[in-house]
Design a protein around this motif. Structure first.
Motif, PDB file in Angstrom:
ATOM      1  N   MET A  26     104.310  74.558  79.549  1.00 27.55           N
ATOM      2  CA  MET A  26     104.391  73.614  80.300  1.00 27.55           C
ATOM      3  C   MET A  26     104.936  72.469  79.430  1.00 27.55           C
ATOM      4  SD  MET A  26     105.523  71.657  82.622  1.00 27.55           S
ATOM      5  CE  MET A  26     105.552  70.786  84.246  1.00 27.55           C
ATOM      6  N   HIS A  27     103.891  72.393  77.817  1.00 29.58           N
ATOM      7  CA  HIS A  27     103.586  71.601  77.040  1.00 29.58           C
ATOM      8  C   HIS A  27     105.217  71.338  76.878  1.00 29.58           C
ATOM      9  CE1 HIS A  27     102.007  69.050  74.069  1.00 29.58           C
ATOM     10  NE2 HIS A  27     102.547  69.808  73.218  1.00 29.58           N
ATOM     11  N   GLU A  28     105.593  72.388  76.187  1.00 38.26           N
ATOM     12  CA  GLU A  28     106.806  72.818  75.234  1.00 38.26           C
ATOM     13  C   GLU A  28     108.200  72.159  76.034  1.00 38.26           C
ATOM     14  OE1 GLU A  28     107.714  77.372  74.728  1.00 38.26           O
ATOM     15  OE2 GLU A  28     105.868  77.137  73.027  1.00 38.26           O
ATOM     16  N   TRP A  29     108.265  72.408  77.910  1.00 41.22           N
ATOM     17  CA  TRP A  29     109.477  71.400  78.222  1.00 41.22           C
ATOM     18  C   TRP A  29     109.043  70.021  77.736  1.00 41.22           C
ATOM     19  CZ3 TRP A  29     113.832  72.687  79.159  1.00 41.22           C
ATOM     20  CH2 TRP A  29     114.563  74.407  79.724  1.00 41.22           C
ATOM     21  N   LEU A  30     107.825  69.407  78.143  1.00 36.36           N
ATOM     22  CA  LEU A  30     107.514  68.685  77.515  1.00 36.36           C
ATOM     23  C   LEU A  30     108.118  68.068  76.311  1.00 36.36           C
ATOM     24  CD1 LEU A  30     103.965  68.223  80.014  1.00 36.36           C
ATOM     25  CD2 LEU A  30     106.598  67.133  80.924  1.00 36.36           C
ATOM     26  N   ALA A  31     107.519  67.625  75.695  1.00 33.67           N
ATOM     27  CA  ALA A  31     108.468  67.764  74.632  1.00 33.67           C
ATOM     28  C   ALA A  31     108.909  67.648  74.025  1.00 33.67           C
ATOM     29  CB  ALA A  31     107.139  68.838  73.373  1.00 33.67           C
ATOM     30  N   PHE A  32     110.230  68.637  74.473  1.00 31.96           N
ATOM     31  CA  PHE A  32     111.421  69.067  74.710  1.00 31.96           C
ATOM     32  C   PHE A  32     112.125  67.467  74.762  1.00 31.96           C
ATOM     33  CE2 PHE A  32     115.876  70.419  75.883  1.00 31.96           C
ATOM     34  CZ  PHE A  32     116.205  71.404  74.637  1.00 31.96           C
ATOM     35  N   GLN A  33     111.704  67.619  76.617  1.00 36.78           N
ATOM     36  CA  GLN A  33     112.010  66.512  76.671  1.00 36.78           C
ATOM     37  C   GLN A  33     112.206  65.354  76.475  1.00 36.78           C
ATOM     38  OE1 GLN A  33     111.005  67.049  80.828  1.00 36.78           O
ATOM     39  NE2 GLN A  33     111.768  69.040  81.294  1.00 36.78           N
ATOM     40  N   ALA A  34     111.086  65.187  76.065  1.00 37.83           N
ATOM     41  CA  ALA A  34     110.570  63.486  75.119  1.00 37.83           C
ATOM     42  C   ALA A  34     111.613  63.432  74.164  1.00 37.83           C
ATOM     43  CB  ALA A  34     108.839  63.629  74.916  1.00 37.83           C
ATOM     44  N   ASP A  35     111.489  64.507  73.475  1.00 40.27           N
ATOM     45  CA  ASP A  35     112.435  64.667  71.599  1.00 40.27           C
ATOM     46  C   ASP A  35     113.847  63.906  72.099  1.00 40.27           C
ATOM     47  OD1 ASP A  35     110.303  64.726  70.192  1.00 40.27           O
ATOM     48  OD2 ASP A  35     110.704  67.075  70.029  1.00 40.27           O
ATOM     49  N   LEU A  36     114.345  64.854  73.906  1.00 43.48           N
ATOM     50  CA  LEU A  36     115.581  64.614  73.836  1.00 43.48           C
ATOM     51  C   LEU A  36     116.024  63.617  74.145  1.00 43.48           C
ATOM     52  CD1 LEU A  36     118.548  65.896  74.744  1.00 43.48           C
ATOM     53  CD2 LEU A  36     117.185  66.547  76.475  1.00 43.48           C
TER      54      LEU A  36
END
Length: 223
Positions: free
Chosen positions: A1-11
């Motif tokens: 979940m944390h990885e998805w949030l980090a990816f979305q933030a960078d995106l």
């Protein structure tokens, strides 16, 4: 979940750059699709010449550019030509390289369609006094373009997908920005899956437009 949030933030953070890269991809693909078609028509027209020198030259052109890998051609222009004092911008290099490559393929598609035509109409036009230019413009070209729509559509799709190699000559198109996104967070699968979905969506739009165009241009009773 944390990885998805980090990816979305960078995106979200890099979205302006990604959209700018996507615009450059569409600009390049659209430009070379038009210029490649125009030059392809010119090459096809010359291939119909009865002059042996012109015919051999055109056959050599088609064989050369179809046989040469696109990336080699781009590298030759971008990295090789500066040794001769010619420095071009990445977009200019990509546009030139793609155009010569795409034109060769388009000329081959048009030639294949021409070979499948019933030449009775062409011969009749010649017998009625039409010039070779008039026959080509009024009879030959409209028919071969219509018959070549599927092949030309595939070429436009290839132009879109092949535009991704332009990042190797410092052209910051869509895939280059996706690479930067992946390098930021090391979420390579997510980044490249996003790229795949975007390319798939763009290809789907091209296919839909081509099918509508093909239906609009079909001649009743021909097939």
């Amino acid at each position: 979940m944390h990885e998805w949030l980090a990816f979305q933030a960078d995106l979200i953070e890099q979205m302006p750059l990604i959209l700018a890269g996507l615009a450059k991809t569409l600009q390049l693909a659209g430009t070379v699709s038009v210029t490649g078609l125009i030059l392809g028509i010119a090459v096809f027209y010359l291939s119909l010449s009865h002059n042996r020198f012109i015919k051999n030259f055109i056959n050599g052109y088609i064989s050369f550019f179809i046989g040469m890998p696109l990336i080699v051609l781009l590298f030759l222009i971008y990295y090789g030509m500066p040794q001769w004092g010619l420095n071009l911008q990445p977009f200019t290099v990509a546009a030139i390289g793609f155009t010569f490559n795409v034109a060769a393929y388009n000329a081959a598609y048009l030639t294949t369609a021409f070979n499948g035509l019933d030449h009775v109409e062409i011969e009749a036009a010649g017998a009625q006094g039409f010039s070779q230019h008039q026959i080509f413009r009024l009879i030959t070209l409209p028919q071969v373009l219509r018959l070549s729509i599927p092949a030309l559509t595939n070429q436009v799709i290839c132009n879109l997908k092949d535009s991704s190699v332009a990042f190797l000559i410092q052209f910051t198109e869509f895939f280059a920005r996706i690479q930067e996104l992946a390098a930021t967070n090391f979420q390579f699968f997510k980044a490249y899956m996003l790229a795949a979905l975007v390319y798939l969506a763009l290809v789907s739009v091209i296919v839909i437009i081509a099918r509508k165009l093909e239906k609009k241009l079909v001649i009743p009773g021909m097939f």
